[in-house]
Design a protein around this motif. Structure first.
Motif, PDB file in Angstrom:
ATOM      1  N   MET A 279     -10.434  -7.788  -3.475  1.00 28.19           N
ATOM      2  CA  MET A 279     -10.854  -6.845  -4.087  1.00 28.19           C
ATOM      3  C   MET A 279     -10.150  -6.103  -5.782  1.00 28.19           C
ATOM      4  N   ARG A 280      -8.860  -6.784  -5.813  1.00 29.14           N
ATOM      5  CA  ARG A 280      -8.353  -6.105  -7.258  1.00 29.14           C
ATOM      6  C   ARG A 280      -9.089  -6.922  -8.329  1.00 29.14           C
TER       7      ARG A 280
ATOM      8  N   ARG B 168      -2.451  -0.960  -5.532  1.00 33.70           N
ATOM      9  CA  ARG B 168      -2.906  -1.982  -3.469  1.00 33.70           C
ATOM     10  C   ARG B 168      -3.199  -3.303  -4.171  1.00 33.70           C
ATOM     11  N   THR B 169      -2.500  -3.688  -2.318  1.00 34.37           N
ATOM     12  CA  THR B 169      -2.047  -5.764  -3.066  1.00 34.37           C
ATOM     13  C   THR B 169      -3.105  -6.001  -0.881  1.00 34.37           C
TER      14      THR B 169
ATOM     15  N   GLN C  79      -8.898   4.016  -3.100  1.00 28.42           N
ATOM     16  CA  GLN C  79      -8.544   2.960  -3.330  1.00 28.42           C
ATOM     17  C   GLN C  79      -9.489   1.904  -4.573  1.00 28.42           C
TER      18      GLN C  79
ATOM     19  N   ARG D 263       0.818  -1.024   0.101  1.00 26.70           N
ATOM     20  CA  ARG D 263      -0.115  -0.020   0.513  1.00 26.70           C
ATOM     21  C   ARG D 263       0.703   0.885   0.158  1.00 26.70           C
TER      22      ARG D 263
ATOM     23  N   TYR E  15      -6.756  -0.764  -6.604  1.00 25.53           N
ATOM     24  CA  TYR E  15      -6.975  -1.986  -6.751  1.00 25.53           C
ATOM     25  C   TYR E  15      -6.395  -1.806  -7.890  1.00 25.53           C
ATOM     26  N   ARG E  16      -7.501  -1.551  -9.007  1.00 22.09           N
ATOM     27  CA  ARG E  16      -7.581  -1.835  -9.943  1.00 22.09           C
ATOM     28  C   ARG E  16      -6.395  -1.698 -10.803  1.00 22.09           C
TER      29      ARG E  16
ATOM     30  N   ASP F 132      -5.133  -6.446  -0.400  1.00 25.07           N
ATOM     31  CA  ASP F 132      -6.591  -7.371   0.157  1.00 25.07           C
ATOM     32  C   ASP F 132      -6.732  -9.224  -0.746  1.00 25.07           C
TER      33      ASP F 132
END
Ligand code: HEC
Ligand code: HEC
Length: 209
Positions: A182-183, A174-175, A165, A74, A169-170, A177
């Motif tokens: 969520m990605r 941010r990894t 956020q 993050r 994820y997209r 999850d």
């Protein structure tokens, strides 16, 4: 979202819950002064760049604080401003502070009704045609999340923060999850979906507990 990914996520969430000793909210209240400058004395920050923490589940908060502190999973310019504020705190301090913020009550924002209506549909029903699951199935009808599983509360959060956020994820930056859950979901969301659902969430009432 496959069933096995959900089960793996749940297992990880429960693991996260068991991995830390329970915090003491009374001790956390005193220790939270260092966080208040950004996150607000009552856990409701005044600027959307800083997420509201009021009412957020402690196990989820701990997972994020650990990710931000280690600058792993993050890392971004905004999160970097928090690192110097937490490097000298012990895990117990962070447990206590998370337990304290979890007891507080989140404020809500005045969501744009038209945009929020589009967001409500996606949040509650998902979109089967595009293989998007209902957000509510994990984050709860009132957006309060699921504390044991470390599914975060989203209700009342600033729309700018939630949208940031979802984009993170997209784009894979941010990894944090578990099982990439969520990605995977965010990879199917358009910019319009993200804007609408974030707006809807900002107006969802979230009770403290
Ligand atoms: C200098 C400002 C600043 C201070 C002080 C600060 N934070 Fe943060 N915090 C941030 C920012 C900015 C983010 C969002 C980072 C991002 O966008 O990824 C954040 C994110 C978080 C999150 C993740 C929230 C979520 O919904 O995922 C938690 C938990 C958190 N902070 C806890 C703390 C705690 C506990 C303290 C005090 C020990 C603290 N922060 C002090 C700026 C700050
Ligand atoms: C299978 C369960 C599941 C579903 C379905 C799900 N989420 Fe999540 N969501 C999670 C988990 C778990 C996290 C925390 C992951 C992490 O630690 O980074 C999360 C994190 C988030 C965050 C970041 C919160 C924060 O404070 O930083 C947002 C925003 C979000 N989800 C929105 C959505 C939306 C919108 C949908 C529907 C399109 C959705 N979620 C569907 C489980 C789910």
């Amino acid at each position: 979202m496959t069933r096995s990914a959900i089960v793996a996520g749940l297992a990880l969430g429960l693991l996260a819950t068991g991995a830390f000793a329970a915090g003491d909210p009374a001790a956390g209240k005193l220790k939270a002064a260092v966080c208040s400058a950004c996150h607000g004395a009552d856990g409701n920050s005044v600027d959307p760049v800083w997420p509201k923490l009021a009412g957020q589940g402690a196990p989820y908060q701990m997972r994020q604080v650990m990710a931000i502190r280690s600058e792993h999973g993050r890392a971004n310019p905004e999160a970097a401003t928090m690192v110097p504020m937490i490097v000298n705190l012990s895990d117990q301090d962070l447990e206590d502070i998370s337990a304290y913020f979890a007891t507080l009550r989140s404020t809500v924002e005045a969501a744009d009704p038209d945009l929020a209506e589009d967001g409500r549909r996606l949040y509650q029903a998902g979109d089967a045609g595009r293989n998007i699951p209902s957000c509510m199935s994990c984050h709860g009808p009132g957006g309060r999340g699921n504390r044991l599983a470390a599914f975060p509360a989203l209700g009342g959060q600033y729309p700018e923060y939630s949208a940031k956020q979802l984009r993170a994820y997209r784009d894979g930056s941010r990894t944090t999850d578990p099982a990439g859950m969520m990605r995977e979901i965010a990879s199917r969301l358009t910019d319009a979906d993200i804007e609408a659902v974030s707006e809807y969430l900002s107006g969802l009432y979230q009770a403290g507990s």
